[in-house]
Write an enzyme that holds these catalytic residues in place. Structure first.
Site, mmCIF file in Angstrom:
data_model
loop_
_atom_site.group_PDB
_atom_site.id
_atom_site.type_symbol
_atom_site.label_atom_id
_atom_site.label_comp_id
_atom_site.label_asym_id
_atom_site.label_seq_id
_atom_site.Cartn_x
_atom_site.Cartn_y
_atom_site.Cartn_z
ATOM 1 N N LYS A 43 5.532 -4.686 -4.083
ATOM 2 C CA LYS A 43 6.982 -4.529 -3.968
ATOM 3 C C LYS A 43 7.474 -4.696 -2.532
ATOM 4 C CE LYS A 43 10.935 -3.338 -5.721
ATOM 5 N NZ LYS A 43 11.532 -4.400 -6.542
ATOM 6 N N LYS A 90 11.692 -15.601 -11.065
ATOM 7 C CA LYS A 90 11.385 -14.503 -11.983
ATOM 8 C C LYS A 90 10.333 -14.946 -13.005
ATOM 9 C CE LYS A 90 13.017 -11.277 -10.318
ATOM 10 N NZ LYS A 90 13.311 -11.719 -9.067
ATOM 11 N N ARG A 143 3.855 -0.283 -4.915
ATOM 12 C CA ARG A 143 3.566 -0.798 -3.575
ATOM 13 C C ARG A 143 2.244 -1.553 -3.505
ATOM 14 N NH1 ARG A 143 6.835 1.555 0.303
ATOM 15 N NH2 ARG A 143 5.375 0.918 1.896
ATOM 16 N N GLU A 200 6.888 -15.314 -11.314
ATOM 17 C CA GLU A 200 6.205 -14.122 -10.817
ATOM 18 C C GLU A 200 5.785 -13.157 -11.912
ATOM 19 O OE1 GLU A 200 8.400 -11.517 -8.173
ATOM 20 O OE2 GLU A 200 10.271 -12.019 -9.157
ATOM 21 N N ASN A 229 -1.328 2.105 5.619
ATOM 22 C CA ASN A 229 -0.511 1.005 5.102
ATOM 23 C C ASN A 229 -0.219 0.103 6.293
ATOM 24 O OD1 ASN A 229 1.500 -0.582 3.901
ATOM 25 N ND2 ASN A 229 3.090 0.926 4.344
ATOM 26 N N GLY A 230 -0.429 -1.216 6.137
ATOM 27 C CA GLY A 230 -0.110 -2.123 7.241
ATOM 28 C C GLY A 230 -1.357 -2.768 7.815
ATOM 29 N N HIS A 274 16.250 -37.785 -8.121
ATOM 30 C CA HIS A 274 15.497 -38.295 -6.976
ATOM 31 C C HIS A 274 14.035 -37.872 -7.042
ATOM 32 C CE1 HIS A 274 19.217 -39.696 -5.269
ATOM 33 N NE2 HIS A 274 19.740 -38.507 -5.525
ATOM 34 N N CYS A 293 0.851 -1.181 0.000
ATOM 35 C CA CYS A 293 0.000 0.000 0.000
ATOM 36 C C CYS A 293 0.897 1.244 0.000
ATOM 37 C CB CYS A 293 -0.935 0.099 1.192
ATOM 38 S SG CYS A 293 -2.112 -1.236 1.282
ATOM 39 N N GLU A 301 16.531 -18.293 -8.503
ATOM 40 C CA GLU A 301 16.144 -16.917 -8.810
ATOM 41 C C GLU A 301 15.547 -16.814 -10.216
ATOM 42 O OE1 GLU A 301 15.522 -14.410 -7.247
ATOM 43 O OE2 GLU A 301 15.669 -12.741 -8.638
ATOM 44 N N TRP A 313 -2.824 -2.673 -1.615
ATOM 45 C CA TRP A 313 -2.573 -4.106 -1.774
ATOM 46 C C TRP A 313 -3.391 -4.753 -0.671
ATOM 47 C CZ3 TRP A 313 -0.682 -8.365 0.857
ATOM 48 C CH2 TRP A 313 -0.325 -9.468 0.067
#
Ligand code: F6R
Length: 609
Positions: free
Chosen positions: A604, A486, A27, A489, A101-102, A505, A2, A482, A75
């Site tokens: 983010k 990428k 955000r 996402e 935010n939060g 395995h 947010c 990584e 968000w």
């Protein structure tokens, strides 16, 4: 998560707030809204979707003349993505408006208490509770009402409130989520992050944890939660507004991939003078570093992968055992840790809730904590004993790229520092590593340019593949992880990333002629083993796309397609090898027509656990 922004001053602010929200879109972008004070009342516009699209479209009427207001890009945490749950929220009388935010953890208790006193709610959010709570304390003084409300809230949050009766005042409060004010000429700003007002001022004041700030056109006044005044210096940031814009690239992510040479150069440059490592004051004494029993690295997502690479470098160069954990696991497993350990928390934003909690826990148990972060003044810098800053500049694309390579570079620096204080490397080896690390940014720059065309062609060819397997060994495993993250996402392609030796395995059962297998096969002491694993995948008909070191002709005999990265010390190869994989994910997502800067469901900064 947010983004919040507020303005009070001498100019109509609808467009200022909207532009600020657009710069905070990284955000969160589930929904957005603004509230403006004008003619003794408050007008709100809210929309499901992003500030730049749906909110802008919803504001198609006469521009407002209001000179103060607040805005939010969300968000979602509490309540689904609906218009009722969009911020700003008000207290039903429409006099008090709040953006937050939060998370407020005791919101249900507070809500019941407020309902018992007659408050009615129109959303499922915790923020609406904050608006009602402030209204319940309001007696002609918004600062005092916010202070009283703040003392009742539990959780981690930052919010900004305004009241129709005090049109020139915005009041913010912070508890473990970021808030910063901007100092203008006859105007003031308040926001979750500096880019929100970077086009208007570079003079800032950081709001510290546990503080309340009253912002008027004349400036900001800081108080602690008991109401006592607090002095706060004005600082000037050296970011410029171009940093927050695309600068000719189609997307922020592509721009940031191209900024990776600078990110590495800035992070290492003046720290490798005179053939040695000079980290400056990182807050942890050399004596302490030389006597460490163990290093523990905690982080999330991409930052965790940077930590994995760092682990190999620390163990190999300084012979200190390193343990790794994702922060969300570490914090709940009652880890065995004490003052002989150093815990490194890696977080580019400096705000990730799980990483911060893990760092706090480690300090409580007596360990010293080093934060590796990209953001000055972030929470991570407060929850640690020392800080090693990456200097990647502002990263806006939700998928981390340049901050990752800067984190990896910082881990190399720190590993060399440990080797120096413990004297565990031969002089000649140490100097060679220092010299290679200094030269690495040039190789990054060349690589980003040279690999673009071949990787784009690869992406075009493989864009319809339904699954990718990524393989690597040693630090190459971190690169595989990584690269796979990428692709997941931003292109929404299912992937698995595995230690190449473990493939037989289990995951080998997934392979057939349609499966692209991305192998990190750069030069290293385990390259032969990787080549054997490549042969095993090819024997099952899979198609191998390898990343290899320039000059190595052997890999091409094993893989169908190879992209090359410049040669360097093998321990530094991961920093280069990740770049083609970032681009592969980027171009596959672009081929699919996806919004790479704002992938679905992500944000983010992850300020919730
Ligand atoms: C992936 C990505 C995330 C972050 C993770 C931790 O591209 O960006 O996986 O790495 O959310 O974020 P920070 O580093 O801010 O703690």
């Amino acid at each position: 998560m947010c983004g919040i922004v507020g303005y009070t001053g001498n100019r109509p602010c609808q467009e200022i707030l909207l532009a600020g929200l657009e710069r905070l879109e990284y955000r969160g972008y589930d929904s957005a809204g603004i509230s403006l004070i004008a003619n003794g009342g408050v007008d709100s516009v809210r929309a499901v979707g992003s500030p730049s699209k749906q909110l802008r479209a919803a504001m198609n009427g006469e521009p407002s003349i209001a000179v103060s207001g607040i805005g939010h890009t969300r968000w979602a945490t509490h309540g689904r993505v609906t218009e009722e749950n969009c911020h700003p929220h008000d207290d039903n009388s429409g006099r008090v408006h709040v953006v937050m935010n939060g998370i407020v953890e005791n919101w249900t208790d507070l809500k019941q208490r407020l309902q018992a006193r007659g408050a009615t709610f129109s959303s499922q959010t915790d923020t609406e509770v904050v608006a009602h709570l402030i209204a319940s304390f309001y007696d002609g003084d918004l600062v005092e009402a916010v202070r009283l409300a703040y003392n009742e809230l539990r959780g981690h949050y930052a919010f900004v409130a305004m009241h129709a009766d005090e049109p020139e005042t915005l009041v913010g409060a912070r508890h473990e989520c970021p808030l910063v004010t901007g100092v203008g000429d006859g105007e003031s700003f308040i926001a979750s992050a500096i880019p929100a007002f970077l086009g208007d001022t570079r003079r800032i004041q950081l709001v510290e944890d546990g503080e309340i700030v009253a912002v008027t056109p004349e400036g900001a006044r800081f108080l602690d939660s008991s109401g006592a005044a607090v002095e706060r210096e004005v600082r000037e940031v050296d970011w410029d507004v171009e940093t927050a814009e695309k600068g000719g690239y189609d997307t922020f992510m592509l721009k940031e991939i191209h900024e990776q040479a600078d990110a590495v150069a800035e992070t290492v440059a003046d720290r490798l003078a005179h053939g040695t490592v000079e980290l400056g004051d990182i807050g942890i004494a050399d004596d302490h570093l030389s006597g460490l029993r163990r290093v523990v690295i905690v982080a999330c997502g991409t930052s965790y992968h940077a930590g994995l690479i760092g682990r190999y470098a620390i163990e190999s160069w300084s012979r200190i055992p390193v343990e790794m954990d994702v922060a969300s696991e570490f914090r709940y497993r009652d880890p065995v840790i004490d003052e002989r350990d150093l815990v490194i928390g890696i977080t580019q934003s400096g705000e990730t809730a799980d990483t911060l909690a893990a760092m706090r826990l480690a300090r409580k148990k007596g360990a010293k904590v080093l934060a590796i972060t990209n953001i000055m003044g972030s929470q991570a810098t407060r929850d640690s004993d020392g800080v090693l800053f990456t200097r990647a500049g502002l990263e806006i694309g939700v998928a981390a790229t340049k901050t990752f390579v800067a984190q990896v570079a910082a881990m190399y620096l720190f590993a060399l520092k440990l080797a120096a204080v413990r004297d565990t490397l031969e002089r000649e080896h140490f100097e060679r590593l220092v010299s290679e690390l200094r030269g690495l940014s040039h190789k990054v720059g060349e690589l980003v340019e040279s690999v673009d065309v071949p990787v784009r062609a690869m992406a075009k060819h493989w864009r319809e593949a339904g699954f990718f397997l990524y393989l690597g060994r040693h630090a190459g495993l971190a690169v595989a992880l990584e690269g796979a993250l990428k692709l997941k996402e931003i292109a929404y392609v299912p992937t698995d990333a595995y230690a190449a030796g473990e493939m037989k395995h289990g995951p080998i059962a997934l392979l057939d002629e349609r499966t692209p297998v991305v192998c990190v096969a750069t030069d290293s002491p385990v390259l032969d083993k990787v080549l054997s694993n490549i042969s095993e995948t090819r024997a099952r008909g899979a198609h191998v796309l390898a990343v290899a070191t320039e000059g190595n002709t052997e890999v091409a005999e094993h893989a169908e397609e190879v992209v090359y990265v410049p040669s360097t010390d093998w321990m530094f190869q991961p920093l280069l090898a990740v770049i083609p994989l970032q681009l592969l994910a980027y171009y596959i997502a672009s081929e699919k027509g996806l919004n790479v800067d704002q992938p679905r469901n992500l944000a983010k900064t992850v300020t919730v656990e």
